[in-house]
Structure formats: C-alpha cells, structure tokens
Design an enzyme around this catalytic site. Structure first.
Site, PDB file in Angstrom:
ATOM      1  N   CYS A   1      18.085  56.821  33.258  1.00  0.00           N
ATOM      2  CA  CYS A   1      18.449  57.713  34.364  1.00  0.00           C
ATOM      3  C   CYS A   1      17.145  57.786  35.150  1.00  0.00           C
ATOM      4  CB  CYS A   1      19.244  58.782  34.126  1.00  0.00           C
ATOM      5  SG  CYS A   1      20.402  59.270  35.419  1.00  0.00           S
TER       6      CYS A   1
ATOM      7  N   ARG B   1      27.914  62.150  44.211  1.00  0.00           N
ATOM      8  CA  ARG B   1      26.867  61.651  43.014  1.00  0.00           C
ATOM      9  C   ARG B   1      27.829  60.997  42.167  1.00  0.00           C
ATOM     10  NH1 ARG B   1      22.234  64.054  41.788  1.00  0.00           N
ATOM     11  NH2 ARG B   1      22.358  63.732  39.409  1.00  0.00           N
TER      12      ARG B   1
ATOM     13  N   HIS C   1      24.209  58.588  29.709  1.00  0.00           N
ATOM     14  CA  HIS C   1      23.800  59.713  28.746  1.00  0.00           C
ATOM     15  C   HIS C   1      24.886  59.679  27.440  1.00  0.00           C
ATOM     16  CE1 HIS C   1      21.043  61.128  32.031  1.00  0.00           C
ATOM     17  NE2 HIS C   1      21.924  60.937  32.862  1.00  0.00           N
TER      18      HIS C   1
HETATM   19  N1  GLN Z   1      17.465  62.492  39.828  1.00  0.00           N
HETATM   20  C1  GLN Z   1      18.006  61.331  39.517  1.00  0.00           C
HETATM   21  C2  GLN Z   1      19.252  61.067  40.224  1.00  0.00           C
HETATM   22  O1  GLN Z   1      20.113  61.955  40.522  1.00  0.00           O
HETATM   23  C3  GLN Z   1      18.402  61.139  38.033  1.00  0.00           C
HETATM   24  C4  GLN Z   1      19.496  61.865  37.709  1.00  0.00           C
HETATM   25  C5  GLN Z   1      19.432  61.805  35.988  1.00  0.00           C
HETATM   26  O2  GLN Z   1      18.189  61.525  35.495  1.00  0.00           O
HETATM   27  N2  GLN Z   1      20.817  62.072  35.490  1.00  0.00           N
HETATM   28  O3  GLN Z   1      19.524  59.756  40.801  1.00  0.00           O
END
Ligand code: GLN
Length: 250
Positions: free
Chosen positions: A91, A126, A193
C-alpha cells in the site's frame, strides 16, 4: 547463519498491521529449523544493505510523506535493491517505492524510483474491502486474499507487471483493469493487508525462496486444527521448490 528480515519504519508505515509480514517471514524460517531475525529499522536507524528480505507497510498520506523523505537518501535500501534483495511493499510502501505519488490534498511527491508505478488520488470513496485475486507469478497456485484500504490509484509503467488480477471484492490498484499490485525487479508490491503474508503463506515462501533458495520442509507446531495447518502449509511451488522436489525424487 541467521537470515535477516528487515522491517522498515514501522512507526510510520505500521498503521495497518503490516509489520506482521516480517514476523511471518521469520516464523516460517524458524518452523523450518532455520535461524531468523527481524531487524527493525526505526526512525533514527540506518537501513542495512545486507538483509535477506525487506518489508514496507502501509500508512496514511502524512505518514508516507515522512517515510519517503526518511528513505530518500538511504544508500542501504538502494544497495539492497541493486543486488536484487526481495522486497515486499504494501500500500503506502508500494506507492513510495514508485516514481511519484500524489496525496489526497493534491501534493505531488517524488517517489524513490525503485518501482515503475505512479499513484494519484482516486475519484469517489476510498477503496475499502476484501479482495480475492488470481496471482500472476509462477508457483503461486492459490488466489491471493487480503483487505485493501486506500485512496490512491496506481498505474503501472512498462517496467512493472501486476501481481494479480482481481477476481472479486474491492478494486485492486483502482485502474479499472482488475490489476492488483505491481512486480518489478525484486520488488513485490500489493494493496493487500491482512497482513498479506499471514493470509497468503505461499507468497511468504516465494519471497524467502528468492532470497535463500530451496527451503527445507515446513515443520508446523503440533496440535493445530487441520484447517489452520492446511492453510499454513500452503507452499510456493516455484522453480526452486520443483527443483528440490525433483532432487528428492518426488
Ligand atoms: N495513504 C495511501 C492511500 O490512501 C496509502 C494507504 C495505505 O497504506 N493503506 O492511498
């Protein structure tokens, strides 16, 4: 000799529990009777160049902006990647190894240029949820599973290929072509994750095999429920493993 798993900056790249990937790598070596240490690189520590596997996790936009500046002049990480040390980047870790990333407030930050990807903020909500994806790397038989949570969408350049194709669930890289993650050189990047290596032990063994060659058989602790033992026993069946199996007459 002990194998060294290098865990990079978990204080800032540790929001999503991805430090567990380093623990999984070390434990899968120990279950095989091999010595393994996790070398945690804290904020003030130099990055060792001689580790066997390197691990970066996810984090918020602000955290990953700190991490990329902290790693920008790290000769250790560059030397490790130059010699092909397997590196798992999850990520935010994937995003900062790329050419550049733009965070939600529009700030564009040059990446470390170690993986041919670029990330920009996605439109709409998101990307959050469970993912199942068919792995595109030889020797990974089972679908990859994990949980993604990111705002950025990541486009691959010609120097990178997807790690997997999303079969169901959330969006992978968010580019609409079902691509999940990015592989380039010795870097394996993913949005998954879980930690991803706890949920996909064969991917852990792939990284370990690339670093160390053939692995001895896995000797799991006694008394595990059979479903757990079956999952933990899932193995990478790549070229090194099949060579070992042929030598053993399997
Ligand atoms: N900040 C980054 C995004 O939102 C990565 C998020 C994350 O590592 N889960 O794309």
């Amino acid at each position: 000799m002990s194998a060294t798993i290098v865990l990079l900056l978990p204080e800032v790249l540790g929001t999503y529990g991805d430090a567990g990937n380093a623990a999984v790598l070390a434990m899968r070596l120990r279950w095989r009777g091999l010595d393994a240490d996790v070398h945690t690189v804290g904020w003030d520590d130099p990055v060792p160049a001689g580790g066997d596997v390197y691990v970066l996790g996810g984090g918020e936009d602000a955290a990953q902006m700190l991490a990329v500046e902290r790693l920008r002049d790290s000769a250790g990480l560059r030397r490790a990647l130059d010699r092909g040390a397997p590196t798992l980047a999850v990520c935010a870790g994937l995003q900062i190894l790329g050419r550049a990333f733009t965070v939600a407030d529009g700030t564009r930050v040059p990446g470390l240029g170690l993986l041919d990807v670029e990330t920009v903020p996605g439109r709409g909500p998101r990307r959050i949820g469970d993912v199942t994806a068919d792995a595109l790397l030889d020797g990974l038989d089972d679908p990859l599973v994990g949980f993604e949570n990111h705002g950025g969408i990541t486009t691959l350049g010609p120097g990178a290929t997807p790690l997997a194709r999303v079969r169901g669930g959330a969006s992978g890289n968010g580019t609409g072509d079902r691509a999940e993650g990015a592989v380039g050189g010795s870097v394996v990047g993913t949005y998954l994750h879980g930690p991803v290596l706890a949920r996909n032990p064969a991917l852990a063994d792939l990284l370990l095999t690339r670093a160390l060659g053939d692995l001895p058989p896995l000797d799991l602790p006694e008394g595990l429920p059979s479903s757990t033992a079956g999952r933990l026993g899932a193995r990478f069946r790549g070229p090194f493993s099949s060579a070992a199996a042929r030598r053993a007459g399997a």
